[in-house]
Write a protein that holds these residues in place. Structure first.
Motif, PDB file in Angstrom:
ATOM      1  N   GLY A 198      -4.183  -9.534  14.728  1.00  0.00           N
ATOM      2  CA  GLY A 198      -4.392  -9.995  13.346  1.00  0.00           C
ATOM      3  C   GLY A 198      -3.119 -10.554  12.718  1.00  0.00           C
ATOM      4  O   GLY A 198      -3.100 -11.689  12.221  1.00  0.00           O
ATOM      5  N   LEU A 199      -2.058  -9.777  12.736  1.00  0.00           N
ATOM      6  CA  LEU A 199      -0.824 -10.221  12.074  1.00  0.00           C
ATOM      7  C   LEU A 199      -0.161 -11.364  12.848  1.00  0.00           C
ATOM      8  O   LEU A 199       0.507 -12.210  12.260  1.00  0.00           O
ATOM      9  CB  LEU A 199       0.145  -9.058  11.892  1.00  0.00           C
ATOM     10  CG  LEU A 199      -0.241  -8.077  10.758  1.00  0.00           C
ATOM     11  CD1 LEU A 199       0.785  -6.936  10.676  1.00  0.00           C
ATOM     12  CD2 LEU A 199      -0.321  -8.777   9.404  1.00  0.00           C
TER      13      LEU A 199
ATOM     14  N   ASP B 133       0.855  -1.205   0.000  1.00  0.00           N
ATOM     15  CA  ASP B 133       0.000   0.000   0.000  1.00  0.00           C
ATOM     16  C   ASP B 133       0.878   1.238   0.000  1.00  0.00           C
ATOM     17  O   ASP B 133       2.095   1.134   0.096  1.00  0.00           O
ATOM     18  CB  ASP B 133      -0.922  -0.024   1.230  1.00  0.00           C
ATOM     19  CG  ASP B 133      -0.149   0.008   2.520  1.00  0.00           C
ATOM     20  OD1 ASP B 133       0.524   1.019   2.789  1.00  0.00           O
ATOM     21  OD2 ASP B 133      -0.182  -1.012   3.287  1.00  0.00           O
TER      22      ASP B 133
ATOM     23  N   GLY C  51      -4.868  -5.878  17.434  1.00  0.00           N
ATOM     24  CA  GLY C  51      -3.411  -6.043  17.580  1.00  0.00           C
ATOM     25  C   GLY C  51      -3.016  -7.511  17.498  1.00  0.00           C
ATOM     26  O   GLY C  51      -1.865  -7.871  17.757  1.00  0.00           O
TER      27      GLY C  51
END
Ligand code: ADP
Length: 607
Positions: free
Chosen positions: A565-566, A531, A563
């Motif tokens: 997700g990754l 992005d 916090g």
């Protein structure tokens, strides 16, 4: 070992003892024998002389007292004829002296001039005056021989009428004695010579086994136990040799057991993962194993004989006494700027039964991972509590406001309810994410793998985002037409890609571009989603995959992120055998990459 000098050896001592014994024995025998013999010889000599003296005295007395006529021989003449007739090898001279000390006759033909002279001899005088027999031994001035002088009074009717003076040759007796002494000395010399030879031979029978045992003991000291002492007989020394050989065997066994134990211990110490340090009673290091050297990163020479407290770098805070009394383990922080390093150290005291401290053993264990896990666990609990408390506090205050009457307000009430609903959903998401992570941690899940055409799968996800996107971002698909097949759990991978794409959209400015790409290298595909958003500071790039890590906490939370997700994405990609990472430039954008194994490259095979 010092070599024994021959003169100091037992060998020589035994010979010396024999010689001394022989000399002492010969001396005692010789002394007693010679004295007895001398007395006997002397006695015999003197008896033989005395017998003749008696005879002479009688003849002399008769001549002196004889009444003479004119025609008769004078007393001197008659006495001379008597004395001349005296032929004896052992009588040297005989004199007859009257009571006035005048010499009447002498047997010495060459010395007739003294007849008529006054005798000056003391013993003669004494024999006349004291009327007793006088005797003594003196040396002949000419021949240097010993002579026995005898002066015996001539008594007639109780009156001394003269004296008989005899010099006899006693030297023969001493000559005989000397001969006998010579024989004795010769005998002693022969006996000594035989004793020396026999002594040397006999001593050898004693010293040889002792010398063998000495050599054996020296060999044993050098670690050679193969020799055996020869057993020469069954006497005490033979028994000693047998006992010595037995001792050698026992010692060899004991030594090999000790050696085996030592090797075992050395290999245990060398192969254990923990470091071990042993000290003496003063706290100086006497043993350190290789793992301890590795853990402490100090050369061995710098450790041995140094105080353990300085080796462990705790000399400023602790003394050796402290370590002896320490009951718990101690954590040593040896972390450097490059990497954390925590050593857990347990101490145990080597103590005698009397309580006397003999030394200390320190066992070092690399506790860095455990410490890290502990810190992470504490942080995780703190993070979870914090993440749950924030929405709960928000909800609580809104619900309080509603309960206080805001529910009646048609404008505020729906907004407040909306907020509590959003927070509830966020908490549900958070709890779901935590559950998912906990399942992954405990490996309590299965991957429902299926082989899919990755481009198709990727396009479908992008399509979904394209349809639902609310902000103005442009999607660029840089996917080839080649079909790459991957063996994946599509639900889980959808979740991963949803998270990455939603992050890219979340952090993209209006009008930004989001690019999707797939590159192939050998049997791996690398998926790339980039992005043009705010980017991530370089020092934080790798941390975005950590649980609860957010670059800008407030902002991320306001965007609804948990916090996690990754963190979930990383677990899932790794479960698929791939790798995930990020590249970012602050202000210019972020690219997230992950890899997957390609199953089949041939086009159309699985279509
Ligand atoms: P969150 O739910 O907070 O997004 P994630 O684990 O997905 O949690 O992301 C962790 C953090 O990584 C985010 O809070 C954000 O600070 C940062 N991050 C993730 N993706 C991007 C991105 N595309 N651009 C900038 N920052 C990002």
């Amino acid at each position: 070992m010092q070599k024994v000098g021959y003169l100091k050896s037992i060998h020589m001592k035994i010979v010396f003892i024999y010689i001394l014994l022989i000399i002492i024995a010969m001396q005692i025998i010789g002394l007693y024998f010679v004295r007895e013999l001398e007395q006997t010889l002397r006695g015999n000599f003197q008896t033989s002389i005395s017998d003749r003296v008696g005879l002479l005295e009688f003849s002399a007395r008769e001549e002196i007292i004889k009444v003479r006529n004119e025609e008769d021989l004078t007393v001197q003449q008659s006495l001379r004829s008597i004395l001349y007739g005296l032929d004896s090898y052992d009588i040297k001279e005989v004199r007859v002296i009257d009571a006035n000390y005048q010499i009447l006759a002498t047997s010495d033909i060459s010395n007739q001039s003294i007849v008529g002279q006054r005798s000056m001899d003391e013993s003669v005088k004494l024999s006349i005056t004291a009327a007793t027999l006088q005797e003594n031994i003196s040396i002949d001035s000419e021949t240097r021989d010993r002579i026995w002088i005898l002066a015996t009074p001539i008594i007639y009717q109780g009156e001394v009428i003269g004296s008989l003076y005899i010099e006899s040759n006693i030297e023969n007796v001493f000559g005989q004695m000397n001969e006998i002494n010579g024989i004795l000395a010769g005998g002693t010399a022969v006996a000594l010579a035989i004793t020396i030879i026999l002594g040397v031979l006999i001593a050898q029978t004693i010293t040889r086994p002792i010398s063998d045992m000495r050599k054996q003991a020296q060999a044993m000291a050098k670690g050679n136990f193969s020799r055996k002492v020869r057993v020469y007989g069954n006497d005490e020394i033979g028994q000693l040799a047998i006992a010595f050989n037995h001792l050698t065997n026992r010692l060899q066994e004991a030594q090999s057991t000790t050696e085996a134990e030592r090797r075992k211990l050395a290999s245990v110490l060398a192969n254990m993962t923990d470091g071990v340090i042993a000290t003496d009673r003063k706290g100086r290091v006497i043993l350190i194993n290789d793992p301890a050297i590795r853990l402490l990163r100090i050369p061995r020479e710098m450790v041995l004989n140094r105080p353990i407290i300085s080796v462990l770098g705790i000399d400023s805070a602790h003394s050796f006494e402290d370590l002896i009394h320490l009951k718990e383990s101690m954590n040593l922080d040896l972390s450097t700027q490059e990497r954390p390093f925590i050593l857990r150290t347990n101490f145990s005291v080597i103590q005698k039964e009397t309580g006397f401290v003999n030394g200390l053993i320190a066992v070092l264990h690399d506790n860095t991972e455990q410490e890290k896990i502990d810190i992470e666990r504490r942080e995780f609990v703190a993070n979870v509590s914090h993440e749950l408390r924030t929405p709960l506090t928000t909800m609580s205050s809104y619900l309080e406001a509603l309960a206080d009457g805001a529910w009646k307000d048609d404008e505020i009430a729906p907004t407040f309810l909306q907020v509590t609903q959003t927070e509830t959903q966020r908490m549900i998401r958070l709890v779901n994410d935590l559950l998912q992570l906990s399942k992954m941690d405990s490996r309590d899940y299965d991957l429902n793998r299926e082989i899919v055409n990755f481009n198709q799968f990727f396009n479908r996800i992008i399509d979904r985002f394209e349809l639902s996107k609310s902000q103005h971002v442009t999607f660029h698909r840089m996917l080839s037409d080649t079909a790459y097949y991957v063996d994946i759990d599509t639900d889980k991978l959808t979740q991963v890609m949803d998270n990455i794409i939603s992050n890219a959209m979340k952090y993209s400015p209006d009008g930004g571009n989001i690019r999707f790409g797939v590159a192939v290298q050998e049997n791996m595909i690398t998926v790339m989603i980039s992005d043009e958003g705010m980017g991530i500071p370089p020092e934080n790039v790798n941390r975005i995959f950590d649980r609860f890590y957010r670059v800008d906490r407030a902002r991320a939370r306001s965007m609804g992120g948990t916090g996690l997700g990754l963190a979930i994405a990383r677990e899932m990609i790794e479960a698929h055998g791939g790798r995930i990472w990020a590249e970012s430039e602050e202000g210019y954008g972020t690219t997230i990459f992950f890899t997957l194994k390609v199953e089949m490259g041939e086009e159309g095979e699985w279509d």
